[in-house]
Design an enzyme around this catalytic site. Structure first.
Site, PDB file in Angstrom:
ATOM      1  N   GLU A 263       0.842  -1.205   0.000  1.00  0.00           N
ATOM      2  CA  GLU A 263       0.000   0.000   0.000  1.00  0.00           C
ATOM      3  C   GLU A 263       0.870   1.244   0.000  1.00  0.00           C
ATOM      4  OE1 GLU A 263      -2.904  -0.198   3.150  1.00  0.00           O
ATOM      5  OE2 GLU A 263      -3.754  -2.059   2.387  1.00  0.00           O
ATOM      6  N   HIS A 281      -7.988   1.367   1.301  1.00  0.00           N
ATOM      7  CA  HIS A 281      -7.913   1.084   2.744  1.00  0.00           C
ATOM      8  C   HIS A 281      -8.736   2.115   3.537  1.00  0.00           C
ATOM      9  CE1 HIS A 281      -5.275  -0.869   6.075  1.00  0.00           C
ATOM     10  NE2 HIS A 281      -6.474  -0.557   6.541  1.00  0.00           N
ATOM     11  N   ILE A 282     -10.030   2.151   3.207  1.00  0.00           N
ATOM     12  CA  ILE A 282     -10.920   3.136   3.842  1.00  0.00           C
ATOM     13  C   ILE A 282     -11.933   2.478   4.770  1.00  0.00           C
ATOM     14  CG2 ILE A 282     -10.717   4.938   2.070  1.00  0.00           C
ATOM     15  CD1 ILE A 282     -13.436   3.793   0.931  1.00  0.00           C
TER      16      ILE A 282
HETATM   17  P1  NAD Z   1     -11.132  -9.580  16.110  1.00  0.00           P
HETATM   18  O1  NAD Z   1      -9.872  -9.886  16.829  1.00  0.00           O
HETATM   19  O2  NAD Z   1     -12.324  -9.168  16.902  1.00  0.00           O
HETATM   20  O3  NAD Z   1     -11.576 -10.848  15.214  1.00  0.00           O
HETATM   21  C1  NAD Z   1     -10.685 -11.601  14.445  1.00  0.00           C
HETATM   22  C2  NAD Z   1     -11.128 -13.045  14.512  1.00  0.00           C
HETATM   23  O4  NAD Z   1     -10.266 -13.808  13.675  1.00  0.00           O
HETATM   24  C3  NAD Z   1     -11.017 -13.642  15.936  1.00  0.00           C
HETATM   25  O5  NAD Z   1     -12.274 -14.161  16.338  1.00  0.00           O
HETATM   26  C4  NAD Z   1      -9.966 -14.736  15.793  1.00  0.00           C
HETATM   27  O6  NAD Z   1     -10.257 -15.859  16.588  1.00  0.00           O
HETATM   28  C5  NAD Z   1     -10.041 -15.061  14.310  1.00  0.00           C
HETATM   29  N1  NAD Z   1      -8.823 -15.664  13.780  1.00  0.00           N
HETATM   30  C6  NAD Z   1      -7.527 -15.418  14.102  1.00  0.00           C
HETATM   31  N2  NAD Z   1      -6.713 -16.185  13.367  1.00  0.00           N
HETATM   32  C7  NAD Z   1      -7.501 -16.915  12.562  1.00  0.00           C
HETATM   33  C8  NAD Z   1      -7.230 -17.903  11.562  1.00  0.00           C
HETATM   34  N3  NAD Z   1      -6.000 -18.305  11.255  1.00  0.00           N
HETATM   35  N4  NAD Z   1      -8.292 -18.456  10.920  1.00  0.00           N
HETATM   36  C9  NAD Z   1      -9.569 -18.088  11.236  1.00  0.00           C
HETATM   37  N5  NAD Z   1      -9.874 -17.184  12.170  1.00  0.00           N
HETATM   38  C10 NAD Z   1      -8.855 -16.595  12.814  1.00  0.00           C
HETATM   39  O7  NAD Z   1     -10.765  -8.494  15.018  1.00  0.00           O
HETATM   40  P2  NAD Z   1     -11.778  -7.532  14.246  1.00  0.00           P
HETATM   41  O8  NAD Z   1     -11.992  -6.303  15.055  1.00  0.00           O
HETATM   42  O9  NAD Z   1     -12.949  -8.307  13.777  1.00  0.00           O
HETATM   43  O10 NAD Z   1     -10.870  -7.105  13.015  1.00  0.00           O
HETATM   44  C11 NAD Z   1     -10.365  -8.046  12.087  1.00  0.00           C
HETATM   45  C12 NAD Z   1      -9.260  -7.414  11.281  1.00  0.00           C
HETATM   46  O11 NAD Z   1      -9.813  -6.401  10.443  1.00  0.00           O
HETATM   47  C13 NAD Z   1      -8.228  -6.639  12.121  1.00  0.00           C
HETATM   48  O12 NAD Z   1      -7.247  -7.474  12.654  1.00  0.00           O
HETATM   49  C14 NAD Z   1      -7.659  -5.669  11.124  1.00  0.00           C
HETATM   50  O13 NAD Z   1      -6.530  -6.235  10.508  1.00  0.00           O
HETATM   51  C15 NAD Z   1      -8.766  -5.521  10.095  1.00  0.00           C
HETATM   52  N6  NAD Z   1      -9.286  -4.147  10.061  1.00  0.00           N
HETATM   53  C16 NAD Z   1      -9.267  -3.483   8.869  1.00  0.00           C
HETATM   54  C17 NAD Z   1      -9.727  -2.183   8.788  1.00  0.00           C
HETATM   55  C18 NAD Z   1      -9.750  -1.440   7.484  1.00  0.00           C
HETATM   56  O14 NAD Z   1      -9.594  -0.226   7.468  1.00  0.00           O
HETATM   57  N7  NAD Z   1      -9.964  -2.100   6.360  1.00  0.00           N
HETATM   58  C19 NAD Z   1     -10.185  -1.538   9.947  1.00  0.00           C
HETATM   59  C20 NAD Z   1     -10.241  -2.254  11.140  1.00  0.00           C
HETATM   60  C21 NAD Z   1      -9.783  -3.560  11.194  1.00  0.00           C
END
Ligand code: NAD
Length: 316
Positions: A263, A281-282
């Site tokens: 990115e 990435h929004i």
């Molecule tokens: P979270 O920790 O609440 O949920 C993630 C889930 O993934 C957990 O339940 C965990 O058990 C599961 N997990 C971990 N490893 C795994 C695997 N190998 N296989 C299957 N499941 C697995 O996180 P969240 O708040 O739901 O956010 C998820 C991700 O979204 C964040 O880590 C971040 O990278 C991404 N995110 C992106 C943006 C964006 O701007 N696009 C914004 C916020 C978060």
């Protein structure tokens, strides 16, 4: 030298209040200049970042006065949390404050893919009226497969159910009898079953060593012919070249991706395909989410710097 270094674009009323109280260096481009960042951190007591600043062990070792690292967002993959812990530095972040914004983007992606809204918009704006060319599909009755059923996955499930979708999910760590599974009417399955059953697969796992390229050729080939893939988690979770191949040969009918392996990405590639939606990435960028996120981290930075306790900390 500033007490607080802000190395990416972070603003809002909470940041203004922090700036009024402390000596703050706010430089949205600083994350791109490692030497300047290192030098700014020599005397700093706090750093506030988004996801682009790489807060490495080396950077942390050189910041001898640092008391708190604040990540204005959810994922902590750009912060060496172990090095922070080893140096007694508090890591604070905003894991819940932007979840809804990401979930709503995922829903928007599905609706846009199902009805081909972006292409219909471009075509109509060009002066055409090609009604027959834009016959879409409905979300109702389709199966959504969530990979990662945490905060964001659960919000997506709730909203997709309201659209009449059947929701299945795979989560490596969530127990089958977790109350939320029953509460949201979701079926927990093995990874390969989710891939095989879903019309839309939406990825919501964090970036960890074992989720890097979790989606590669094998996973895309297991998906239903004609299915769509969404990624609003982290770019490196997906092998982009494999996704490109699966879309180009028509095995997948569409994809929507907010996050990329690099990115900003190089031009072309996935972004050049007609059946792919790309955004920069929004996911977290709703006005409401940004207010919540910045407020949370500013509050925690202030707490640490005035001898109090941060509320939203991460323990390595
Ligand atoms: P979270 O920790 O609440 O949920 C993630 C889930 O993934 C957990 O339940 C965990 O058990 C599961 N997990 C971990 N490893 C795994 C695997 N190998 N296989 C299957 N499941 C697995 O996180 P969240 O708040 O739901 O956010 C998820 C991700 O979204 C964040 O880590 C971040 O990278 C991404 N995110 C992106 C943006 C964006 O701007 N696009 C914004 C916020 C978060």
């Amino acid at each position: 030298m500033a007490e607080i270094v802000v190395s990416e674009a972070i603003s809002g009323p909470a940041m203004d209040a922090l700036t009024a109280e402390f000596d703050v260096l706010c430089d949205p481009q600083l994350w791109q200049d490692e030497a300047a960042l290192r030098s700014a951190l020599v005397d700093a007591r706090a750093i506030i970042v988004r996801n682009q600043t790489q807060v490495s062990a080396e950077l942390i070792e050189g910041a001898r006065q640092l008391e708190v690292i604040a990540r204005a967002g959810a994922g902590l993959d750009n912060i060496d949390t172990e090095a922070a812990a080893a140096n007694g530095i508090v890591v604070t972040y905003a894991p819940r404050e932007n979840s809804l914004a990401v979930a709503e983007l995922a829903l928007g992606f599905m609706l846009n893919l199902a009805r081909n809204i972006p292409n219909a918009h471009v075509d109509t704006r060009a002066g055409n009226w090609n009604r027959g060319q834009f016959v879409g599909t409905e979300l109702s009755g389709k199966t959504l497969g969530l990979v990662g059923f945490g905060r964001i996955g659960q919000l997506v499930a709730e909203r997709a159910s309201a659209f009449g979708m059947r929701v299945v999910a795979y989560d490596k760590f969530l127990p089958e009898d977790a109350p939320v599974v029953k509460q949201l009417g979701v079926k927990l399955l093995e990874f390969s079953d989710v891939l095989q059953q879903a019309d839309y697969v939406s990825c919501h796992v964090p970036l960890l060593p074992d989720t890097r390229h979790l989606f590669s050729s094998q996973e895309f080939r297991q998906m239903k012919p004609g299915a769509c893939f969404l990624n609003t988690s982290r770019g490196e979770v997906v092998d982009e070249a494999a996704l490109y191949d699966a879309l180009l040969d028509g095995h997948l009918s569409g994809a929507a991706i907010d996050v990329r392996e690099a990115e900003p990405p190089r031009p072309g590639g996935l972004a050049a395909l007609d059946n792919v939606l790309v955004t920069p990435h929004i996911g977290a960028f709703s006005r409401e989410a940004q207010l919540r996120v910045v407020e949370m981290v500013c509050k925690d930075v202030r707490a640490v710097l005035t001898g109090g306790e941060a509320q939203s900390t991460f323990q390595a």
